[in-house]
Design a protein around this motif. Structure first.
Motif, PDB file in Angstrom:
ATOM      1  N   ARG A   1       6.230  12.748  -3.977  1.00  0.00           N
ATOM      2  CA  ARG A   1       7.231  13.416  -3.145  1.00  0.00           C
ATOM      3  C   ARG A   1       7.899  12.371  -2.276  1.00  0.00           C
ATOM      4  N   LYS A   2       8.991  12.768  -1.668  1.00  0.00           N
ATOM      5  CA  LYS A   2       9.824  11.750  -1.027  1.00  0.00           C
ATOM      6  C   LYS A   2       9.220  11.190   0.261  1.00  0.00           C
ATOM      7  N   ASP A   3       8.198  11.879   0.842  1.00  0.00           N
ATOM      8  CA  ASP A   3       7.629  11.306   2.074  1.00  0.00           C
ATOM      9  C   ASP A   3       6.424  10.416   1.788  1.00  0.00           C
ATOM     10  N   ILE A   4       6.224  10.042   0.531  1.00  0.00           N
ATOM     11  CA  ILE A   4       5.240   9.002   0.206  1.00  0.00           C
ATOM     12  C   ILE A   4       6.022   7.704   0.032  1.00  0.00           C
ATOM     13  N   TYR A   5       5.594   6.661   0.733  1.00  0.00           N
ATOM     14  CA  TYR A   5       6.343   5.400   0.715  1.00  0.00           C
ATOM     15  C   TYR A   5       5.468   4.258   0.216  1.00  0.00           C
ATOM     16  N   ILE A   6       6.125   3.310  -0.415  1.00  0.00           N
ATOM     17  CA  ILE A   6       5.461   2.045  -0.727  1.00  0.00           C
ATOM     18  C   ILE A   6       5.762   1.144   0.469  1.00  0.00           C
ATOM     19  N   THR A   7       4.703   0.675   1.146  1.00  0.00           N
ATOM     20  CA  THR A   7       4.951  -0.209   2.298  1.00  0.00           C
ATOM     21  C   THR A   7       4.503  -1.619   1.923  1.00  0.00           C
ATOM     22  N   VAL A   8       5.264  -2.601   2.375  1.00  0.00           N
ATOM     23  CA  VAL A   8       4.948  -4.007   2.090  1.00  0.00           C
ATOM     24  C   VAL A   8       4.909  -4.748   3.434  1.00  0.00           C
ATOM     25  N   HIS A   9       3.730  -5.286   3.776  1.00  0.00           N
ATOM     26  CA  HIS A   9       3.617  -6.091   5.005  1.00  0.00           C
ATOM     27  C   HIS A   9       3.484  -7.554   4.592  1.00  0.00           C
TER      28      HIS A   9
ATOM     29  N   GLN B   1       2.898  -0.539  13.778  1.00  0.00           N
ATOM     30  CA  GLN B   1       3.588   0.670  13.302  1.00  0.00           C
ATOM     31  C   GLN B   1       5.014   0.377  12.833  1.00  0.00           C
ATOM     32  N   ILE B   2       5.245  -0.879  12.442  1.00  0.00           N
ATOM     33  CA  ILE B   2       6.617  -1.215  12.035  1.00  0.00           C
ATOM     34  C   ILE B   2       7.058  -0.380  10.825  1.00  0.00           C
ATOM     35  N   HIS B   3       6.149  -0.146   9.898  1.00  0.00           N
ATOM     36  CA  HIS B   3       6.539   0.636   8.698  1.00  0.00           C
ATOM     37  C   HIS B   3       6.936   2.049   9.077  1.00  0.00           C
ATOM     38  N   GLU B   4       6.231   2.612  10.100  1.00  0.00           N
ATOM     39  CA  GLU B   4       6.600   3.968  10.533  1.00  0.00           C
ATOM     40  C   GLU B   4       7.979   3.956  11.179  1.00  0.00           C
ATOM     41  N   ASN B   5       8.249   2.934  11.961  1.00  0.00           N
ATOM     42  CA  ASN B   5       9.560   2.851  12.623  1.00  0.00           C
ATOM     43  C   ASN B   5      10.694   2.737  11.597  1.00  0.00           C
TER      44      ASN B   5
ATOM     45  N   SER C   1       0.860  -1.190   0.000  1.00  0.00           N
ATOM     46  CA  SER C   1       0.000   0.000   0.000  1.00  0.00           C
ATOM     47  C   SER C   1       0.891   1.233   0.000  1.00  0.00           C
ATOM     48  N   LEU C   2       0.302   2.388  -0.296  1.00  0.00           N
ATOM     49  CA  LEU C   2       1.052   3.649  -0.295  1.00  0.00           C
ATOM     50  C   LEU C   2       0.745   4.363   1.010  1.00  0.00           C
ATOM     51  N   PHE C   3       1.808   4.910   1.620  1.00  0.00           N
ATOM     52  CA  PHE C   3       1.670   5.479   2.962  1.00  0.00           C
ATOM     53  C   PHE C   3       2.266   6.882   2.953  1.00  0.00           C
ATOM     54  N   ASP C   4       1.481   7.823   3.521  1.00  0.00           N
ATOM     55  CA  ASP C   4       1.960   9.211   3.608  1.00  0.00           C
ATOM     56  C   ASP C   4       2.572   9.409   4.992  1.00  0.00           C
ATOM     57  N   SER C   5       3.890   9.513   5.038  1.00  0.00           N
ATOM     58  CA  SER C   5       4.536   9.592   6.363  1.00  0.00           C
ATOM     59  C   SER C   5       4.342  10.971   6.985  1.00  0.00           C
ATOM     60  N   LYS C   6       3.958  11.966   6.151  1.00  0.00           N
ATOM     61  CA  LYS C   6       3.750  13.310   6.691  1.00  0.00           C
ATOM     62  C   LYS C   6       2.475  13.324   7.536  1.00  0.00           C
ATOM     63  N   GLU C   7       1.428  12.683   6.990  1.00  0.00           N
ATOM     64  CA  GLU C   7       0.146  12.680   7.687  1.00  0.00           C
ATOM     65  C   GLU C   7      -0.091  11.378   8.448  1.00  0.00           C
ATOM     66  N   ASN C   8       0.880  10.495   8.378  1.00  0.00           N
ATOM     67  CA  ASN C   8       0.796   9.204   9.079  1.00  0.00           C
ATOM     68  C   ASN C   8      -0.479   8.436   8.747  1.00  0.00           C
ATOM     69  N   ARG C   9      -0.779   8.298   7.467  1.00  0.00           N
ATOM     70  CA  ARG C   9      -1.976   7.543   7.084  1.00  0.00           C
ATOM     71  C   ARG C   9      -1.745   6.917   5.709  1.00  0.00           C
ATOM     72  N   PRO C  10      -2.426   5.770   5.473  1.00  0.00           N
ATOM     73  CA  PRO C  10      -2.336   5.188   4.127  1.00  0.00           C
ATOM     74  C   PRO C  10      -3.137   6.048   3.157  1.00  0.00           C
ATOM     75  N   ILE C  11      -2.647   6.148   1.889  1.00  0.00           N
ATOM     76  CA  ILE C  11      -3.401   6.971   0.928  1.00  0.00           C
ATOM     77  C   ILE C  11      -3.972   6.110  -0.184  1.00  0.00           C
ATOM     78  N   SER C  12      -3.702   4.821  -0.143  1.00  0.00           N
ATOM     79  CA  SER C  12      -4.263   3.973  -1.200  1.00  0.00           C
ATOM     80  C   SER C  12      -4.903   2.743  -0.574  1.00  0.00           C
ATOM     81  N   GLU C  13      -5.689   2.049  -1.401  1.00  0.00           N
ATOM     82  CA  GLU C  13      -6.169   0.739  -0.991  1.00  0.00           C
ATOM     83  C   GLU C  13      -4.979  -0.208  -0.986  1.00  0.00           C
TER      84      GLU C  13
END
Length: 1964
Positions: A269-277, A335-339, A223-235
């Protein structure tokens, strides 16, 4: 019979035809042909690629194509009637074809291959179009691809940009220029600045999980995660992996590939991340035994993250390996992806199995449809789509969504009576109202099909688990009501059974009772406890229970307080059908609560926009329903609500809902009476504007006016339909009144606050949208008048604030773009208003971009050649209003400095380009009538003059290359066509108004200047175009240069006496025009120069100004590459013809000749400069031009420029000596003065002294680098004098140290002596400065003849090398070819003094041998008369050619032209004398070297003695005796008596030297060589007896072996040694031929074994076959041992009787057979080895007795009679002084040179008159050049003059001996030679005989030259004052060859030479 064709006009050749029949036309397959006539299966026509050649060809070879014919008849033009894209493709591919091959030739491989692929693609697409089976859309697509590829190829190849409309090429004649400009700009922009895509998509493909110990299935969730707002932005994208870590369904790509769609630019932008769980499915503990538990749980495995910024580079990340991390404690999993993002390392580490996730990622740009097209393969294989959470940035109408997102957040559970915490698993179901579980509506993510239930992952022993798992529930709307979600909680046991025990549940309903859905946000749900066996299927049992702690029912208060367990979820609804908003529901249900209507309408503004647009149609129906219900009560409220909704749609998020509203108005709106209320309320608002304090609401209303009018108009149409058009007049009145109110409010000026002007601006910005609505109900003219009145009511004061001004202009712009303006009737009404506002803005130079856009639109509507009356009237109005201001605007814009910053600059260029296009459009539309009206409209001449100046200036600006991008040729040609048409109209006005008494120089000058730069434009030079492009241009426009040229000529002729104003100013510009390679243009323009000469002659009696200007401009123009040989001839012929009858014909012819000669040189110079390498041709050409400027043109500045160009060439070629001599030319123009000099070339502004000092230092540095240190010393002294005179001791010290260092270098460093070569350039194909001339060239270091010849042939690759040395005849001179004749020549040093001075080291002498050389020599042996087979030397003559140069070498060039050649024949006797003298000298040198221990090895002396003695014994010298000492010869040659005596003297002298040499040899010979020595002694006695010498008699006493070149110290200090008992002294005597010269090569041996032995020692041999054949071959030089002499050398010694080969017939014609090289053979008699001066020591006294001397008192005749051997003094031109009585060797006095000579040698040729017959008797024997292949080894030959394999008597070969005035020692040691350079700048006259009485100082280091014709004064830089006494230390050199030598002897020159004074630099 040939019949003209009607229909068969155009075809393509399908088979090649050779055209072998009479009149046949050769055709290749693929050619296109135009057919003219036909006859019996044959066509007559031409190929379009070459229309000039017509012929016949078979009709079966041609495939006919449809075509239409223009201009039927002789000049008909055939245009194929095929798709224009096909035509363009065909012609473009043809052009590319030739260029493509050139890419290969130029080695541009990359572009070559890319273009090849593109061409193939275009051909494939072309086939598809031609087949014609494509659908309309597909055809469009194919054409788009074709044009994209064509544009790409054109851009890569630097071809023109093609303007296109709908993929087809546009004919610029068919559209207005403004439209053409827009098309060009659009294509250019497309090419330059790709439009930034607003939406982006991320493609993800899962490859595998690499891990060492998997063994369990996995779930991977992206999923795509916005680290600025600390929330996922995609399904989520969810996929399953098997036990090997690979996707479970590899055959279904949609299961492991996904596209994350609709990412906005803000999300890249650089604070959007692809997270894989990653979740594993298996046992509770990863390491548990397999049989421990059979139940599978979802358990955390690891997590990986990647910033999206890593993908922004645009590259596909194909095999990206992501590191997988695991949290240290499971409770942190949520919150492992945030860490990991925050890099909190303490909370996570790499997974134990060190896993890596292999994925492929790519970022795609553009809307989704575009992506589908471009990446069709991705979509065709299948890919799952992963959406953004919620709605995208833009909500599209018709988009159906009903998604509820639930995030399982966390839970709080009790222990449940256990000692450890629970392992909690949550199960989720959706239950509908009936109690049934909904199947397949829980989506885990996009890669996985929906499921019926969900199981969360389990966290081990955790009573407060946090999951944060997001799920999507796509529940249909109809299932929503009454449905709820149930969560069941189970404890998962880790015991063997692994059972799951239910211990509680929660639920939440999806919809509330009032119809609202579950509100978004986090909900704390109550956990209801239950047992495992509780039946939850019966929903009625728990639905009545409370479900959330936020919503607690009163009666359950007590019951609920006890529960501590809670469960949190977050819900978020994304639905286009359901609402969570109660107010919205109330409004839609207004009929059920009529009392709430007012409240609901008020609350509408607070409802979220997305809720309103979801129910847009329902809402609008509601509003108009309320309005119908009670318009009085709710009218105003409904109006406000309507305004709110309309303005809501202006928001970009809801922008796409406008069509929904449009559709509603057209199809669903039914309020037939609404228009009255709407007009009434709107007018009420407009009327209140002027009084209202707060205008925000009014502005909202005005903003919505477009849709309000739409509703009004639609409502009125519905009313009219219903009532049959009642109340029409009333409606019109209402509208008129409304617009009256508007006009009133617009005309108000805002006082104080800007609120009113803001309202005006808001109205104006939306007013143009109303026009189209009004047109639905009113006539065009009515609407136009209404709009004109409304716009006309705007306040005209310019000081209204800028914002309103801009909006006014935008309103005008929209008006022009509106449908209303396109109608000609309304356009004529609106045009004055539009022009009025434009004029106002342009005058103020405000809002230019907008003005340009409006103007462009105005002109776009006026098509070209529209001759309708309305259009002509419009043009009238525009010309009157705007032409003047348009010109001023363009001038204003272009004179401003261009803004920096790329976007600003682009904008700037756009606005200029648009105004230019508007001006051109206007001018193109103007007819004769318009021009006439325009010119008549000027009241005074001043106004007309200003206008003309202005328009000419603007035209000059338009012609600038930077006006349009370089590939806009189409635009440039159109512009030029307009300009030339306009100029033709205006030139008439110029003639009528500004000639005779009204003549105005400025305007005429501006006209001519414009015309010249017009003709010189790059885009009009048709010669540079491809044939097809040239043809197109000529067909469309003709050659505009010729038209303009004729116009210039015509205007010039009109000027009359005013022409004088433009002479010489216009010479340069006109010359530039004539240099254009267009014959017609040249023929028109060149005669103007005759006219100029004529007028200048009338004015000032000469045409110096014309000449000066012509010459100045020619140089700069031709160096730019203009002009050619044809031009030179045309210039010459036209002008000569013109001036035939002029009175000033002679001076005219002279000028034309000068200019023509200059052109020749400039053309040669330009051609030479095109070469890459610096070669002799470049330098020679520059020298030729430089001299031409100096001598013939006297152009000092040009002369100095070329000096520096020549200097740069020399430095680049590392000719440092020549570079120094070149700079001296400039240096001598300067003086040591303080005159200031301007900045020039690379020199700064400085005084003359400073520049001269700078030059001196540069010259010294170059002389130093060129090893020409002697010249450097002179300059050091010169500059030192200056420093001394200024007391600048610091610099003086440096200079003296530099001088000292140069002296050190002379003594310590080695210098090579260069070879010299004579080169003849014959034939007309050589450049002018070389043609049919001969030069002597100074070779490079180590360069021998073969290498030099090869170098010359490389420089002139087309030249043919001549294989003989004879002078070529006239046929060769006139041949259309290049012939090179090359052979080596010997330098003859002019001054012998240093060379013959005793004790001067070789290092010093070497300089004088090869520097300041004017004269060179070349010998050719031949037989005269009958050849004696027994003794060939009787008839062997030598032809000696002396070459005199125009300047001495080295100088400013490596080669100089031969000014004079003299040819002298030497008789066999003279030849013999010279050979013997040379051999004797060589022996002396070797003996003295041996004596003074200079030789490390005695071998050279041994070999020389052996060669001479052995040859003499075996008949060598005896051949001379047989030839010349016989009675027969003496009687037949009485005049040779003295020479015979001299020969006898030399033979006896040789015997004497040999005897002495053997004595020395005995002293030094090593033991192992003793037998050879003994043999030599024995043979010597045999030799003496053969010569008839038994013992030297008293009367023929041996002279002391006195070597002038020996060590003086040894000589002076040694005691006199006696050779004969009576000690008689022998005085040195000299017969006229006795000036000895060093023989720089040995004579050949005459048949002796010893010579063969010795030649073995040197390891060199030669073959004799080619003695006179002059073919290069290795050979030793003994005639007798089948060895021969050199080509250049006469082999004149007699061969031995036993082995003398006869000269064969092939040798008879040695003139014809010549190998031209005197030095091709290794170390032979003919290729002498150099002799170091140190080797040439005089014999010193040996023993104690004094050597006998000859009597000094003998007279000359006595000396001749008594053949006394002369002493071996080498002092040429001086007699040896007497020895002192005490026996010491003292310096001899210097008697004058003998004047008596024997009979002179025969002159066979003399090229130029000489002062006296140069007889061989007059000069001494000259030295020889070194061998080209010298073999120096330190032990063997290093210091020896050994020149051949056999050291022989010196009789058998005359090797390039030459007679000259002086003789010198030529030392050729293996030293680096000074860098060769051309002539020095100064010249000094000199005496022919370099005699210096009593002079003991060596001659000065001279940098000057003498010429035979023109002595030039010495340069200041090098002139040294003549001093009588030599100065102390160091001796200052005397002025070389100064005019007055002390002895007064001066050479009689052929004629007095002019002595040009050195000119000064004019302030350079």
């Amino acid at each position: 019979m040939w019949i003209p064709t009607e229909h068969e006009k155009y075809g393509v050749v399908i088979a090649s035809f050779r055209g072998t029949v009479p009149y046949g036309l050769s055709l290749e397959i693929g050619d296109t042909v135009q057919i003219l006539e036909k006859c019996d299966g044959w066509y007559r026509g031409f190929a379009l690629k070459n229309p000039n050649i017509k012929g016949i060809f078979p009709s079966s070879y041609v495939h006919l194509k449809n075509a239409c014919v223009k201009n039927k008849g002789q000049f008909e033009m055939v245009i194929p009637t095929e798709d224009s894209v096909i035509t363009e493709m065909t012609s473009t591919l043809r052009d590319w074809g030739t260029m493509w091959k050139q890419l290969y030739v130029r080695n541009e491989g990359d572009l070559f291959h890319r273009l090849w692929h593109i061409m193939n693609e275009i051909l494939d697409l072309r086939r598809q179009v031609l087949v014609g089976h494509l659908t309309h859309d597909r055809m469009k697509d194919v054409k788009r691809h074709i044009t994209a590829r064509l544009d790409w190829g054109n851009e890569q190849l630097g071809l023109d940009l093609v303007p296109r409309k709908e993929y087809a090429m546009v004919d610029p004649e068919d559209i207005s220029i403004t439209e053409l400009y827009r098309l060009m700009e659009h294509r250019h922009r497309k090419k330059d600045t790709p439009v930034q895509a607003s939406s982006h998509h991320l493609f993800v493909q899962m490859k595998s999980l690499m891990c060492s110990n998997l063994g369990e299935e996995l779930e991977v969730i992206f999923s795509l995660f916005d680290s600025k707002e600390n929330r996922p932005i995609s399904e989520r994208f969810f996929l399953r992996l098997n036990r090997n870590g690979l996707p479970k369904a590899p055959d279904k790509p949609e299961r492991h590939c996904s596209l994350f769609v609709d990412l906005g630019s803000s999300e890249l932008r650089k604070d959007i991340y692809i997270t894989v769980h990653i979740i594993r499915i298996g046992r509770m503990g990863a390491g548990e035994k397999k049989n421990a538990c059979s139940v599978q749980y979802r358990r955390p495995f690891g997590c990986a993250v990647l910033s999206i910024a890593d993908l922004l580079t645009g590259e596909t990340k194909d095999d990206l390996i992501l590191k997988v991390y695991m949290c240290n404690t499971e409770s942190e999993w949520y919150q492992i992806h945030e860490n990991i993002i925050k890099k909190l390392n303490a909370r996570y580490n790499l997974t134990g199995s060190n896993a890596g996730l292999a994925v492929s990622l790519q970022l795609l740009h553009g809307d989704i449809e575009q992506i589908r097209r471009e990446y069709s393969s991705v979509f065709s294989h299948g890919v799952s789509i992963t959406r953004k959470l919620g709605f995208s940035n833009i909500i599209m109408p018709g988009e159906m969504r009903n998604d509820l997102y639930i995030t399982i957040e966390r839970g709080e559970f009790e222990k449940g009576g256990k000692s450890v915490a629970r392992n909690v698993e949550v199960t989720m179901f959706i239950v509908e109202s009936s109690g049934q579980t909904l199947k397949d509506f829980i989506s885990f993510g996009s890669g996985e099909p929906p499921a019926s239930e969900y199981h969360s992952f389990v966290l081990y022993h955790n009573n407060s688990p946090r999951w944060s798992e997001l799920l999507k529930l796509p529940i249909p709307v109809d299932k929503f009501r009454g449905a709820h979600i149930r969560f069941e909680f189970r404890h998962c046991s880790t015991k063997e059974k692994g059972e799951k025990k239910l211990f509680g549940f929660s639920f939440v309903p999806l919809m509330q009772e009032d119809g609202r859905t579950l509100p978004d946000g986090t909900h704390e749900l109550i956990v209801h406890k239950c047992e495992e066996n509780t039946n939850l299927q019966d929903t009625t049992r728990y639905l009545k229970l409370p479900f959330s702690k936020g919503i607690l029912l009163g009666n359950n208060n007590q019951a609920m307080k006890a529960t501590k367990e809670s469960f949190w979820i977050t819900s978020f609804l994304c639905s286009t059908k359901l609402t969570q908003n109660g107010d919205m529901l109330d409004l839609l249900k207004w009929r059920t609560h009529p009392d709430k209507i007012t409240g609901c309408l008020s609350k509408l503004k607070e409802i979220d926009g997305s809720e309103i647009v979801k129910f847009l149609q329902d809402t609008l129906d509601t509003l108009f329903g309320i309005l119908d219900e009670n318009s009085q009560k709710y009218g105003s409220k409904v109006f406000d609500s309507l305004v709110h909704i309309i303005n809501l749609l202006q928001d970009s998020k809801f922008h796409h809902f406008k069509p929904v509203m449009d559709t509603y108005i057209e199809s669903h709106f039914a309020g037939a009476l609404a228009y009255r209320d709407l007009i009434k309320v709107l007018k009420w608002y407009v009327d209140r504007i002027t009084e209202a304090e707060r205008q925000e609401h009014i502005q909202e209303v005005l903003k919505a006016q477009e849709y309000i009018f739409k509703y009004i108009v639609q409502s009125r149409r519905l009313f009219s339909l219903a009532t049959g058009g009642q109340n029409e007049e009333e409606f019109r009145c209402c509208i008129q009144e409304l617009l009256m109110s508007v006009r009133f409010f617009l005309s108000q000026e805002s006082k104080g606050s800007g609120a009113l002007s803001q309202s005006q601006a808001v109205f104006l910005s939306s007013f143009p949208a109303v026009y189209s609505e009004l047109l639905k109900l009113f006539d065009v003219r009515e609407v136009a008048n209404l709009v004109q009145d409304t716009l006309g009511s705007l306040p005209t004061i310019v000081h209204v604030d800028d914002a309103l001004q801009a909006v006014k202009l935008q309103c005008i712009g929209k008006t022009v773009e509106s449908q209303l303006y396109t109608n000609p009737d309304s356009r004529y009404i609106l045009l004055p208003v539009v022009l009025h506002h434009l004029h106002m803005h342009l005058q103020e130079q405000k809002d230019l971009i907008m003005c340009a856009r409006i103007l462009s639109n105005v002109f776009c509507l006026i098509k070209k050649n529209s001759s309708e009356k309305s259009v002509l009237e419009e043009i009238d109005v525009i010309v009157a209003s705007l032409l003047d201001i348009l010109l001023r605007t363009i001038l204003e814009i272009t004179s401003r400095p261009q803004p920096s910053g790329s976007t600003m600059r682009l904008q700037f260029q756009d606005v200029t380009g648009e105004f230019v296009a508007c001006l051109l459009s206007l001018l193109r539309q103007m007819t004769d009538r318009h021009y006439q009206q325009l010119l008549d409209s000027f009241n005074t001449k001043e106004e007309l003059r200003d206008f003309l100046l202005q328009i000419f200036t603007v035209f000059r600006i338009l012609i600038r290359p930077e006006m349009f991008p370089k590939d806009w040729t189409v635009m440039r040609l159109v512009a030029n066509n307009v300009i030339i048409t306009t100029v033709l109209y205006l030139s008439d006005a110029l003639r009528k108004n500004f000639l005779n008494e009204n003549f105005d120089y400025k305007i005429w000058d501006s006209y001519f200047y414009l015309a010249v730069i017009f003709i010189n434009q790059l885009c009009l030079q048709l010669e540079m175009f491809t044939p097809s492009k040239k043809k197109k241009v000529l067909e469309k426009y003709g050659d505009m240069r010729v038209t303009m040229g004729c116009e210039i000529f015509s205007m010039w002729q009109n000027l009359g006496e005013h022409k004088l104003h433009f002479i010489p100013a216009l010479i340069g510009p006109f010359l530039e025009v004539t240099l254009i390679p267009q014959p017609d243009l040249r023929n028109v323009m060149i005669p103007i120069f005759h006219d100029m000469m004529d007028w200048e002659q009338r004015r000032s009696g000469n045409f110096k100004q014309v000449e000066a200007k012509l010459i100045d401009k020619l140089d700069s123009l031709m160096s730019e590459g203009k002009g050619d040989e044809t031009y030179r001839e045309l210039f010459n012929s036209i002008l000569l013809k013109k001036i035939e009858r002029e009175t000033w014909r002679e001076s005219g012819v002279s000028l034309i000749a000068t200019v023509t000669r200059l052109m020749e040189r400039l053309l040669d110079y330009r051609d030479c400069m095109k070469m890459g390498e610096v070669d002799g041709k470049k330098i020679g050409c520059t020298v030729s031009l430089l001299n031409f400027y100096k001598t013939e043109l006297n152009k000092e500045e040009m002369y100095i420029r070329y000096i520096h160009k020549l200097y740069d060439l020399h430095v680049k070629a590392q000719n440092f000596t020549e570079a120094a001599y070149t700079l001296l030319l400039y240096d001598e123009l300067l003086e040591w003065s303080d005159r200031p000099l301007r900045e020039f070339l690379t020199y700064p502004m400085q005084t003359e002294w400073q520049r001269k000092e700078h030059l001196h230092l540069a010259i010294i540095q170059n002389f130093d680098r060129g090893k020409c240190w002697e010249n450097g010393i002179i300059l050091c002294r010169k500059i030192a004098e200056q420093y001394e005179s200024y007391y600048d001791y610091r610099n003086l010290s440096k200079m003296r140290m530099m001088e000292a260092s140069l002296y050190d270098k002379i003594m310590d460093q080695q210098r090579l002596e260069p070879e010299f070569f004579r080169v003849g350039f014959y034939g007309k194909k050589f450049p002018f400065f070389l043609r049919n001339k001969e030069f002597v060239c100074r070779g490079h270091d180590y360069e021998r003849l073969e290498a030099f010849q090869q170098r010359m042939l490389n420089e002139f690759p087309h030249a043919i090398a001549m294989q003989h040395a004879n002078q070529p005849d006239e046929t060769i001179f006139q041949a259309e070819a290049q012939y090179l004749q090359i052979y080596a020549v010997t330098p003859i040093p002019e001054s012998q003094e240093v060379l013959q001075r005793e004790g001067v080291p070789d290092n010093i002498k070497s300089f004088y041998k090869v520097n300041h050389i004017w004269k060179f020599r070349y010998d050719r042996p031949f037989h005269k008369g009958t050849k004696d087979k027994e003794n060939e030397f009787k008839s062997l003559w030598v032809e000696r050619t002396s070459l005199y140069l125009v300047q001495s070498l080295p100088g400013i060039s490596r080669w100089f032209e031969v000014e004079k050649r003299e040819v002298v024949e030497m008789s066999p006797l003279e030849n013999a004398i010279e050979v013997l003298e040379n051999k004797n000298q060589q022996l002396k040198t070797l003996i003295s070297q041996c004596q003074t221990r200079q030789m490390q090895n005695i071998n050279p002396l041994t070999m020389c003695l052996n060669g001479v003695i052995d040859a003499a014994v075996n008949g060598g010298v005896s051949r001379y005796q047989e030839a010349f000492f016989v009675k027969e010869y003496i009687l037949s040659h009485p005049e040779d008596g003295e020479k015979i005596a001299r020969l006898r003297e030399l033979m006896l002298e040789q015997a004497q030297i040999l005897e002495f040499g053997l004595a020395v040899h005995e002293k030094f010979v090593p033991q192992d060589m003793r037998p050879l020595h003994k043999k030599l002694v024995d043979q010597f006695f045999v030799m003496k007896s053969s010569l008839g010498i038994q013992e030297f008699s008293a009367c023929i006493q041996a002279s002391p072996v006195h070597f002038p070149n020996g060590s003086p110290r040894v000589c002076r200090n040694s005691a006199p040694a006696s050779m004969s008992p009576d000690g008689t002294r022998v005085i040195p005597r000299r017969s006229p031929l006795s000036y000895p010269a060093v023989n720089r090569y040995s004579s050949s041996s005459l048949s002796s074994q010893a010579s063969a032995e010795v030649s073995n020692i040197t390891g060199q041999s030669e073959s004799s076959d080619e003695v006179f054949n002059m073919q290069p071959s290795p050979s030793t030089s003994s005639l007798s041992s089948t060895h021969s002499a050199s080509p250049n050398v006469t082999s004149s010694a007699p061969s031995s009787a036993r082995a003398s080969p006869l000269l064969s017939d092939k040798h008879k014609h040695s003139r014809e057979n010549s190998c031209l090289s005197p030095r091709e053979r290794p170390c032979s008699a003919i290729y002498p080895t150099p002799v170091e001066p140190s080797q040439r020591l005089l014999f010193n006294h040996i023993g104690d007795g004094a050597l006998p001397r000859s009597d000094p008192n003998l007279s000359a005749p006595e000396k001749a009679v008594n053949p006394t051997p002369s002493s071996w003094s080498l002092d040429s031109g001086k007699e040896a002084k007497n020895m002192a009585d005490g026996g010491k060797l003292i310096s001899p006095p210097v008697p004058p040179r003998p004047t008596q000579t024997a009979s002179p040698a025969r002159h066979t040729a003399s090229v130029s008159p000489s002062p006296a017959g140069r007889s061989p008797l007059k000069g001494s024997v000259q030295s020889f050049p070194p061998s080209p292949v010298e073999y120096h080894s330190p032990g063997l030959i290093s210091n020896s003059p050994v020149l051949s394999g056999s050291y022989s008597s010196g009789i058998s070969s005359l090797s390039r001996c030459s007679t000259s005035e002086t003789s010198g020692f030529e030392n050729q040691v293996n030293e680096p030679s000074a860098a060769p350079l051309g002539s020095g700048p100064g010249y000094g006259g000199g005496s022919e005989e370099p005699v210096r009485k009593e002079s003991k100082t060596p001659p000065p280091y001279s940098v000057y030259e003498r010429t035979l014709r023109r002595p030039v004064p010495l340069p200041h830089s090098l002139s040294i004052p003549v001093t009588a006494e030599p100065p102390a230390l160091p001796p200052k050199p005397l002025a070389a060859r100064s005019g007055h030598l002390e002895n007064g002897t001066r050479r009689t020159d052929p004629g007095p030479r002019p002595r040009p004074l050195p000119r000064k630099v004019s302030q350079l």
